[in-house]
Structure formats: C-alpha cells, structure tokens
Design an enzyme around this catalytic site. Sequence first.
Site, mmCIF file in Angstrom:
data_model
loop_
_atom_site.group_PDB
_atom_site.id
_atom_site.type_symbol
_atom_site.label_atom_id
_atom_site.label_comp_id
_atom_site.label_asym_id
_atom_site.label_seq_id
_atom_site.Cartn_x
_atom_site.Cartn_y
_atom_site.Cartn_z
ATOM 1 N N TYR A 141 53.612 46.802 25.552
ATOM 2 C CA TYR A 141 53.482 47.197 26.919
ATOM 3 C C TYR A 141 53.943 48.574 27.061
ATOM 4 O O TYR A 141 54.209 49.192 28.117
ATOM 5 C CB TYR A 141 54.018 46.041 27.976
ATOM 6 N N LYS A 184 54.153 34.382 19.973
ATOM 7 C CA LYS A 184 53.278 34.140 19.024
ATOM 8 C C LYS A 184 53.724 34.453 17.805
ATOM 9 O O LYS A 184 52.950 35.286 17.077
ATOM 10 C CB LYS A 184 51.810 35.029 19.565
ATOM 11 N N ASP A 238 49.669 30.259 22.819
ATOM 12 C CA ASP A 238 48.053 29.829 23.312
ATOM 13 C C ASP A 238 48.297 28.518 23.709
ATOM 14 O O ASP A 238 47.866 28.103 24.859
ATOM 15 C CB ASP A 238 47.179 29.868 21.993
ATOM 16 N N ASP A 286 53.061 38.779 31.208
ATOM 17 C CA ASP A 286 51.910 39.247 32.282
ATOM 18 C C ASP A 286 51.131 38.203 32.463
ATOM 19 O O ASP A 286 50.709 38.128 33.594
ATOM 20 C CB ASP A 286 51.619 40.601 31.752
#
Length: 421
Positions: free
Chosen positions: A150, A220, A286, A310
């Site tokens: 980002y 992740k 996930d 986000d």
Amino acid sequence: MSSQKITTNNGILNVPDKPIIPFIEGDGIGPDIWKAANKVLDAAVEKAYDGKKAIEWKEVLAGQKAYDKTGEWLPQETLDTINEYLLAIKGPLTTPIGGGIRSLNVALRQELDLFTCLRPVRYFEGVPSPLKRPEETDMVIFRENTEDIYAGIEFQEGTDEAKKVIDFLQDEMGAKNIRFPETSGIGIKPVSKEGTERLVRSAINYAIENNRPSVTLVHKGNIMKFTEGAFKAWGYALAEREFGDKVFTWNAYDKIVEEEGREAADKAQSEAEAEGKIIIKDAIADIFLQQILLRPKDFGVVATMNLNGDYISDALAAQVGGIGIAPGANINYETGHAIFEATHGTAPKYAGLDKVNPSSVILSGVLMLEHIGWQEAADLVTKAVEKTIASKVVTYDFARLMDGAKEVKCSEFADELVKNM
Ligand SMILES: NC(=O)C1=CN([C@@H]2O[C@H](COP(=O)(O)OP(=O)(O)OC[C@H]3O[C@@H](n4cnc5c(N)ncnc54)[C@H](OP(=O)(O)O)[C@@H]3O)[C@@H](O)[C@H]2O)C=CC1
Ligand SMILES: O=C(O)CCC(=O)C(=O)O
Ligand SMILES: [Mg+2]
C-alpha cells in the site's frame, strides 16, 4: 470563550474548552456527509456541556476542491495545519484507478505518520445484517497504515524503471520466478520491524485499556515469509518482551506443546485466561475471513498489515450492516496526531444527492470526541444513533433491507439524530 489550539505533552493532549479542529470536506458524497456530521457533533457538544464547550471548525483543502482552488491536490498548507493543530476530521477523497494521482488518503497517513488505522466494528440493534447473530461481531481493527504494498512503490509495465527493477531482480538477486518479465508491472512491499512493533504495541495497549480478551495477528506469513511472516514473529516477540505476564502468546503455547504436550499447553492457556491475561494469537488471512463470519466471538482486537486491514475492514463492516456505519481513525499513538474518517470512499454515484448514510463519519466524530476526552458528547451521539435506528428511521442503505422502515435523506437522518439526543 476564545478558541485555542489543542496542544500535546509527550502524546498527552491538552484540550481547551474551544479547540480549533481542522476538517476536510472530501469529494463525492463528502460534502453531504460532512454537513450532517458537523450539525450532529455541534449539537452533541452544545447539549453535553450547556454551551460551556464548543468546537471551532477550520476548513483545510484536499482533493478536487483543493485542486480547483490552488492547483494542488494536497497543499503543503493542509499538512502543516493538521500537523500544527494535531487533529482533523475528513470526508473521503477520490483516487483514480490504474493511473493519475496516488491516494491522497494514503499520503495524509504517510506524511503525518499516522501509523494506526483504528476501525472499531460493532452492531447497532435493528440494523439489517447478513448474519443470524450480528451482535457477536464486536472487533477493533488495528491496521498498519504507512507500509506494505500500500506504500505505493510501483513501476508500470513497459517503462525503463520496471525493466531496471526486473533486470536487477533476475541478474543480481537470482529471481527465477517472474513469469512474464517483459510485460510485468512491479510493486514493492516494505514491512519493517519498527512499523510492526509500534502497531502491535498500540493494539495490545488498547486491549489492556479496554478489557479485550485477545489480540489476533492476521498475516499471510506462510507465503510472504519475510514481510507477513516477519510481522507475526516480530509481533509475538514484542508481546512477550514488553508485556511479559500481562499476556499469554500462542508462541508460548507452541513451546509448551513441544516440551510438555498439548494438554499442558491447554491448561496453561486456560489459567492465563482465568487470570485475565490477554491472549496473543495469530491467523492466516484467508482462513481468518472465514472465521470472522463463522465464529466472530473468538476475536476482539485484530492487528494486521495495511492491505489485509483494508479488505478486513470492509468485510467486517458488512457483517454489522455495511460501510454506511463503519467509522475509523488514523492515529499516531506516540504524538497524539490523528485524522478521523469513515471507512468508505466517495461513492460517486450518490454525490450531491443528499442520500447516503452519514453514520460512518458521524461515528468517526464520536471517536474524535473520545480521543479529546469529551465522553459525554460522544455518548450522546452514540445513544442518538442507537435510538434513531431502533425507531426504523434510516437512510436508503438500511431501508432497502428493513421491513417497515421510513427512508430519510442524509440531512434528515442528521436532524433525527439531533432530535433524539
Ligand atoms: N478513505 C477514503 O477517503 C477512501 C476513499 N476511497 C475512494 O472512493 C472512491 C470510490 O470507491 P468505491 O470502491 O466505489 O467505494 P465506496 O466506499 O466509495 O462506495 C462503494 C459503495 O458502498 C456503499 N456506500 C459507501 N458509502 C456509503 C454511505 N455513506 N452510505 C451508504 N452506502 C455507502 C454504496 O453502496 P451501494 O452501491 O450498494 O448503494 C457505494 O456504492 C475511489 O476513488 C476510492 O479510491 C475508497 C475508500 C476509502
Ligand atoms: O485511498 C483510497 O482511495 C482508498 C483507501 C481505502 O480504501 C481505505 O483506506 O480503506
Ligand atoms: Mg478501504
């Protein structure tokens, strides 16, 4: 009562009775929702303090309005003013897709080093939700706000810069897995130890101060080992080093499993919970998105990186009725600087229609009132939102999903809140 600046001493705010607070109106639906919020926040302060306190709002420019007036999207004067006055509240700002200017929202967070994006997610009785038990969703997101993919370090496909980075990666760093090097754009994902530690420290402090039973590090890290995986490792290490016996980490749990078996580890965790220690755990991003839907009660404070945060923000907002009621704050907990803003964007198709739900920016204002210690005014607004929604007087977003609701305009919803204070 003369208006004065809010000042700070080592991050502790000194708030006068008439503080000057800058605001950015915003693009798209910004003017509609800011007008509504302005009215509601002023009414709450007036009512809570009988006219003995008030906010003097000071407009600063950003986005289309700034460009039209000054030729700049984010004038230096805006940054300097927010820096000087410590706090601001803003409407959303447009970011074009696939080209054009980079996000002004991200620029404000980076320039002012507002390293936490705080987004509390709670249910208001009566709001239509896709969940059977939406009241079980009660989480506070701590999203790292200055780093990650980002940060906007990107090189466009076909440019000399992209070719140079790809050549460097292939020739000097041994990268063999850039599938189509001739036609790739490249994005860089910086994640630092300092950035992670200050975010996780803020999240744990928040959990301690607000009696939240757990902090979950969402990452992740199985795939992006040295960025997201490192976030997890640095987060656990920080928790154990700085918070000692106030916390029990799943890192410690795993060590007990190795040395003494699972039963002993379960017992240690149960004892820690009984003693009121905060459980520091982690989840891969996930499966986390499944777990927040299926067993939201398991999560209290969520600490994560910028992009994950986000996505998670909008997903969690949906669980409690949608983005129309999702507040946020960008905060530097070390200096006290903060900009309060809704989670949603400029919703361009509704611009100027006086239609959308102003609750997100109004509740961002509640976070601001709490930040300056004006809890009485904050509570008046929260209670008015509860009462108004319970009476089924709502904007289009809720009305389309509620039986027997009376749909009102954005401005009328604000009037209703004032009436219900
Ligand atoms: N912090 C910021 O300033 C942010 C800026 N943006 C920017 O906003 C622009 C538009 O982004 P987009 O992805 O369309 O997302 P938006 O959040 O602007 O809007 C998407 C949809 O969400 C619903 N929605 C948004 N706000 C409200 C509200 N106040 N009340 C009720 N419903 C609402 C509407 O749903 P429906 O269509 O179902 O009625 C709307 O069409 C982009 O330029 C983006 O970069 C995006 C996010 C944050
Ligand atoms: O800056 C933007 O345009 C989007 C930002 C965003 O979606 C967010 O911060 O949640
Ligand atoms: Mg977003």
